[in-house]
Design a protein around this motif. Sequence first.
Motif, PDB file in Angstrom:
ATOM      1  N   GLU A 172       0.817  -1.204   0.000  1.00 19.61           N
ATOM      2  CA  GLU A 172       0.000   0.000   0.000  1.00 19.61           C
ATOM      3  C   GLU A 172       0.860   1.268   0.000  1.00 19.61           C
ATOM      4  O   GLU A 172       0.566   2.245  -0.704  1.00 19.61           O
ATOM      5  CB  GLU A 172      -0.923  -0.004   1.217  1.00 19.61           C
ATOM      6  N   GLY A 173       1.927   1.251   0.765  1.00 21.46           N
ATOM      7  CA  GLY A 173       2.747   2.444   0.912  1.00 21.46           C
ATOM      8  C   GLY A 173       3.514   2.846  -0.328  1.00 21.46           C
ATOM      9  O   GLY A 173       4.019   3.964  -0.418  1.00 21.46           O
ATOM     10  N   THR A 176       1.655   5.085  -4.624  1.00 25.10           N
ATOM     11  CA  THR A 176       1.643   6.393  -5.283  1.00 25.10           C
ATOM     12  C   THR A 176       2.739   6.504  -6.338  1.00 25.10           C
ATOM     13  O   THR A 176       2.638   7.323  -7.260  1.00 25.10           O
ATOM     14  CB  THR A 176       1.776   7.546  -4.272  1.00 25.10           C
ATOM     15  N   ASP A 185       3.000  10.239  -1.599  1.00 23.29           N
ATOM     16  CA  ASP A 185       2.851  10.045  -0.161  1.00 23.29           C
ATOM     17  C   ASP A 185       4.226   9.675   0.396  1.00 23.29           C
ATOM     18  O   ASP A 185       4.543   8.508   0.610  1.00 23.29           O
ATOM     19  CB  ASP A 185       1.825   8.953   0.113  1.00 23.29           C
ATOM     20  N   GLU A 187       5.866  10.064   3.249  1.00 24.34           N
ATOM     21  CA  GLU A 187       5.998   9.389   4.543  1.00 24.34           C
ATOM     22  C   GLU A 187       5.676   7.903   4.424  1.00 24.34           C
ATOM     23  O   GLU A 187       6.385   7.044   4.968  1.00 24.34           O
ATOM     24  CB  GLU A 187       5.090  10.043   5.579  1.00 24.34           C
ATOM     25  N   SER A 188       4.629   7.596   3.674  1.00 23.06           N
ATOM     26  CA  SER A 188       4.231   6.206   3.501  1.00 23.06           C
ATOM     27  C   SER A 188       5.287   5.411   2.734  1.00 23.06           C
ATOM     28  O   SER A 188       5.593   4.267   3.076  1.00 23.06           O
ATOM     29  CB  SER A 188       2.888   6.138   2.767  1.00 23.06           C
ATOM     30  N   ILE A 189       5.856   6.029   1.702  1.00 19.86           N
ATOM     31  CA  ILE A 189       6.900   5.354   0.934  1.00 19.86           C
ATOM     32  C   ILE A 189       8.124   5.118   1.812  1.00 19.86           C
ATOM     33  O   ILE A 189       8.706   4.024   1.816  1.00 19.86           O
ATOM     34  CB  ILE A 189       7.274   6.167  -0.312  1.00 19.86           C
ATOM     35  N   ASP A 191       8.270   4.806   5.065  1.00 20.75           N
ATOM     36  CA  ASP A 191       7.969   3.745   6.025  1.00 20.75           C
ATOM     37  C   ASP A 191       8.015   2.372   5.359  1.00 20.75           C
ATOM     38  O   ASP A 191       8.480   1.393   5.959  1.00 20.75           O
ATOM     39  CB  ASP A 191       6.588   3.965   6.642  1.00 20.75           C
ATOM     40  N   THR A 192       7.534   2.312   4.116  1.00 20.18           N
ATOM     41  CA  THR A 192       7.512   1.035   3.394  1.00 20.18           C
ATOM     42  C   THR A 192       8.925   0.546   3.096  1.00 20.18           C
ATOM     43  O   THR A 192       9.252  -0.630   3.293  1.00 20.18           O
ATOM     44  CB  THR A 192       6.724   1.192   2.082  1.00 20.18           C
TER      45      THR A 192
END
Length: 255
Positions: A172-173, A176, A185, A187-189, A191-192
């Motif tokens: 999910e991360g 984008t 995204d 921050e999400s990338i 974290d991933t």
Amino acid sequence: MGNGYSSIRKEADIRKKYTVPDLRYVAGHSIGIIAVDLKYPKLPGNVVNATTYRFPVLYKKVTFQIEQLFTGDPALKEMIIDAAKELEKEGVRAVVGACGFFANFQKEVADALEIPAFLSSMVQLPMIKTGLKSGKKIGIITASGNDITDQMLIQMGVQPEDCYIEDIGSLEGFKTIRYEYPYLDNESIADTVVGAAEKLVREHDDVGAILLECSDIPPYAYMVQDAVNLPVFDFITMINWAHQATTQQPYLGYF
């Protein structure tokens, strides 16, 4: 070398006369980068963000579906070779690709040029393996784990058992980037990517280094290193290495 090497290294050189073997409309770029026409924000650190580098680079766009590159679609071969040859004609000293899966065409492009081609971050694998203690392995974080085949790893110069593959492409991360969202995204990338590295070292205590296959994730390399305390290799370590080898400078200092 087909393009010739010329340089101005000291003040006295400015007054010299210069003859360039092949005159071109632009000059001074050491690295040529084949970039897939993908539309999403590109941060500094990304291979296709020119501010990533402390030296000039030249881009050549190719247009196809990224999944074709992942699978090594033979229909792409001539387009990629043509792009590499165009960069060579413009005077670059080495050609790279802006996706790890340009590895599928590494041999064909290298054979087509008079200058070096380092199309994929994964060409670093044998060097990384050579530097590791016996029994240590390389953790590869990739945008498409199923497409890093045993054959590809062997062609890149290592054995499949030398590597662990950690796929982030379906997470999910990472979506984008993977699906060309008009926003990033970040921050999400981050974290991933960091989470993938932490998972590798948590599940495999023999990981000795991390390689980031994807050209979009070098912006997070320092975060990965902070998290797992290991050497981290990516496209930028490779491109800097190629630049250094093709644009050697005199050393100045005291002795």
